[in-house]
Design a protein around this motif. Structure first.
Motif, PDB file in Angstrom:
ATOM      1  N   THR A 238       6.655  17.768  63.776  1.00  0.00           N
ATOM      2  CA  THR A 238       7.227  18.451  64.926  1.00  0.00           C
ATOM      3  C   THR A 238       8.741  18.618  64.775  1.00  0.00           C
ATOM      4  O   THR A 238       9.300  19.648  65.151  1.00  0.00           O
TER       5      THR A 238
ATOM      6  N   GLY B 240      -5.849  19.384  73.761  1.00  0.00           N
ATOM      7  CA  GLY B 240      -4.634  19.494  72.952  1.00  0.00           C
ATOM      8  C   GLY B 240      -4.623  18.490  71.814  1.00  0.00           C
ATOM      9  O   GLY B 240      -5.552  17.691  71.648  1.00  0.00           O
ATOM     10  N   GLY B 241      -3.548  18.537  71.037  1.00  0.00           N
ATOM     11  CA  GLY B 241      -3.443  17.717  69.842  1.00  0.00           C
ATOM     12  C   GLY B 241      -3.458  16.222  70.132  1.00  0.00           C
ATOM     13  O   GLY B 241      -3.988  15.434  69.339  1.00  0.00           O
ATOM     14  N   SER B 242      -2.889  15.813  71.252  1.00  0.00           N
ATOM     15  CA  SER B 242      -2.863  14.387  71.568  1.00  0.00           C
ATOM     16  C   SER B 242      -4.276  13.845  71.751  1.00  0.00           C
ATOM     17  O   SER B 242      -4.621  12.782  71.229  1.00  0.00           O
TER      18      SER B 242
ATOM     19  N   HIS C 278       4.234  12.533  64.818  1.00  0.00           N
ATOM     20  CA  HIS C 278       4.274  12.799  66.261  1.00  0.00           C
ATOM     21  C   HIS C 278       3.934  11.530  67.064  1.00  0.00           C
ATOM     22  O   HIS C 278       3.048  10.764  66.675  1.00  0.00           O
TER      23      HIS C 278
ATOM     24  N   HIS D 286      -3.395  26.199  70.852  1.00  0.00           N
ATOM     25  CA  HIS D 286      -2.337  26.620  71.794  1.00  0.00           C
ATOM     26  C   HIS D 286      -0.959  26.615  71.136  1.00  0.00           C
ATOM     27  O   HIS D 286       0.028  26.909  71.801  1.00  0.00           O
TER      28      HIS D 286
ATOM     29  N   ASP E  54      -2.843  15.461  60.764  1.00  0.00           N
ATOM     30  CA  ASP E  54      -2.327  16.003  62.022  1.00  0.00           C
ATOM     31  C   ASP E  54      -1.730  17.375  61.715  1.00  0.00           C
ATOM     32  O   ASP E  54      -0.573  17.504  61.308  1.00  0.00           O
TER      33      ASP E  54
ATOM     34  N   ALA F 169      -1.673  19.821  63.994  1.00  0.00           N
ATOM     35  CA  ALA F 169      -1.561  20.437  65.318  1.00  0.00           C
ATOM     36  C   ALA F 169      -0.614  21.631  65.260  1.00  0.00           C
ATOM     37  O   ALA F 169      -0.897  22.700  65.804  1.00  0.00           O
ATOM     38  N   TYR F 170       0.504  21.424  64.581  1.00  0.00           N
ATOM     39  CA  TYR F 170       1.469  22.514  64.475  1.00  0.00           C
ATOM     40  C   TYR F 170       1.175  23.405  63.257  1.00  0.00           C
ATOM     41  O   TYR F 170       1.164  24.631  63.362  1.00  0.00           O
TER      42      TYR F 170
ATOM     43  N   SER G 147       2.262  11.067  69.568  1.00  0.00           N
ATOM     44  CA  SER G 147       0.889  10.960  70.075  1.00  0.00           C
ATOM     45  C   SER G 147       0.013  10.108  69.161  1.00  0.00           C
ATOM     46  O   SER G 147      -1.017   9.593  69.607  1.00  0.00           O
TER      47      SER G 147
END
Ligand SMILES: *Cc1c(COP(=O)(O)O)cnc(C)c1O
Length: 482
Positions: free
Chosen positions: A237, A147-149, A180, A293, A262, A264-265, A182
């Motif tokens: 986020t 995952g992104g973290s 985020h 995901h 980042d 991720a989203y 993370s």
């Protein structure tokens, strides 16, 4: 009927029975998904104590186990359903589950290339697809993470190895206060104390301000510290804000810093024209976190890190193990263990490869276009209702808003606003058709709608808006006609 002596290998009858029981379980679950409550986590309380038990010495029937699992699945936030508009929704396209079924059943070893060269090529191809989507050159490298973290952690360690001496405690990291959590966590895990982190202010649209960034970098250099890393958000986020990546990359080049995006989203919005236009400049970043995901709608546990200069990723991770001498890679082979903290791991490449091959990219593009459209619709509907305050026009697929407190609330207006918005959220979620979440912006409770599930379509989105409006009315806020 007596137990076979070695039941870990099922015979034909057991294989068929177990497999069809699981298929029936999943089919029933998926067909009932639209009518399941959007959240039912309270129902888990009585289940929990019944599940805590010693491991059994003898095996139990599959049907009995699935029967125990069913209520446990339903007693949760329905993260797979069409009403899930909270946090950053995932999804879980079914083809990815089949990919895992196949991958785990064949159980080939993909930690090094020599043990399954063609399967490792499949995973390397997936990485090449994602790198190309981000506009990266052919010598970029990357890996699939959980995952992104994890991706952010590996990125920070890679940047640390590339830009700082072994004794790295002078290294300073920069990111906006909307970043985020993370990222700060990863910095801590990578060995940087809190005093090395610069949380920079954002503008009125929650984006990092380049001038503040450059000022902070210059000041740190003047006092003898070593700025080395900027994290740029491609979709925060909280609100989906897009930091000004080209300006950040410019500063980084001038100042000799690594830029990590980042994304991720936000990263996968590049699959549609509008998203690509809004995320320009990402190819200039040294590394990129993606979360398949999220924006590729795959099941949880599918993250990705890409590094523009593949050699930098390798230098940060490559080790030397005598027991792997028989499986040293050829020059044109990718050894994922040399690019990552892991050695053994699942064949997770198939989880992306199979859905993309089976559906084609167009199916994903259409989904992402639809998510942007639905977000605009949600924004327009709420903006047309005078009872709601909208915090920003959507930059991606998040709408952040508050129910206004009536003028004349006076001194305790902020507390009243926090209370009323928390109550609105509780009431909307309690109706069980949609599930929203809240955050804090400017010190105040703020509600958000994030449209990212591949199962969310127009009807459910309009239902979310109507539910908000009805519950606002019941909270004594009238009809909101402008
Ligand atoms: C979700 C998210 C993360 C963390 O990713 P996980 O996959 O949950 O570990 C990091 N950054 C951003 C911007 C995110 O939206």
């Amino acid at each position: 009927m007596s137990e076979p002596p070695f039941p870990l290998e099922p015979d034909g009858a057991a294989f068929d029975a177990w497999t069809s029981a699981c298929v029936a379980f999943v089919r029933d679950y998926l067909l009932s998904l639209p009518n399941q409550p959007a959240s039912d986590a309270d129902a888990a309380e009585p289940l929990r104590s019944g599940l805590r038990e010693p491991a059994p010495e003898s095996g139990r029937p599959m049907d009995e186990l699935l029967a125990r699992l069913r209520p446990a699945v339903l007693a949760s936030f329905n993260t797979a359903g069409p009403g899930y508009l909270a946090f950053i929704p995932g999804g879980g396209v079914y083809a990815a589950a089949l990919a895992d079924y196949v991958a785990l059943s064949v159980n080939r070893y993909v930690g090094v290339a020599k043990t399954a060269p063609a399967l490792v090529e499949i995973e390397a191809t997936v990485i090449a697809w994602l790198a190309e989507l981000m506009g990266y050159p052919a010598d970029a490298r990357g890996l699939l993470t959980s995952g992104g973290s994890m991706s952010n952690l590996i990125a920070i360690i890679t940047a640390r190895a590339a830009r700082l001496p072994e004794d790295f405690l002078r290294g300073i990291l920069y990111f906006s206060e909307e970043t985020h959590a993370s990222v700060a966590k990863a910095a801590r895990l990578a060995g940087f104390p809190e005093r090395n982190l610069r949380r920079l202010p954002v503008d009125a649209r929650y984006r990092l301000e380049p001038a503040a960034l450059e000022r902070a970098v210059t000041e740190d250099k003047e006092r003898g510290a070593t700025p080395f890393l900027i994290v740029a958000n491609v979709g925060t986020t909280n609100t989906g804000a897009l930091d000004p990546v080209p300006a950040i990359v410019d500063i980084a080049r001038r100042q000799g810093l690594w830029v990590h995006a980042d994304a991720a989203y936000g990263g996968f919005f590049r699959l549609c024209a509008e998203g690509a236009a809004r995320t320009q400049g990402i190819d200039g970043c040294d590394s990129i976190t993606l979360d398949p995901h999220k924006g590729l709608f795959l099941p949880y546990g599918t993250g990705c890190l890409l590094v523009r200069d593949g050699e930098a990723l390798r230098r940060a991770h490559q080790g030397d193990a005598a027991y792997l001498r028989d499986v040293a890679p050829d020059a044109d082979q990718v050894n994922f263990t040399d690019l990552s903290p892991e050695l053994s791991r699942d064949f997770r490449g198939l989880r992306i490869w199979l859905p993309v091959q089976l559906h084609g990219l167009a199916a994903f593009r259409r989904q992402l276009e639809e998510k942007l459209e639905l977000t605009r619709l949600a924004y327009a509907e709420l903006a047309a209702d005078a009872r709601f305050e909208l915090l920003d026009e959507p930059q991606l697929s998040v709408v952040a808003f508050r129910l206004r407190v009536p003028a004349g609330a006076g001194e305790g207006a902020d507390e009243e606003s926090d209370r009323v918005n928390a109550e609105l959220l509780r009431r909307v979620n309690a109706r069980g058709r949609v599930f929203l979440s809240s955050t804090v912006l400017g010190g105040r409770t703020t509600l958000r709608i994030c449209v990212l599930s591949f199962r969310t379509h127009r009807e459910r989105l309009l239902e979310a808006i109507a539910t908000l409006q009805e519950e606002a009315g019941r909270l004594g806020r009238g009809t909101g006609a402008k």
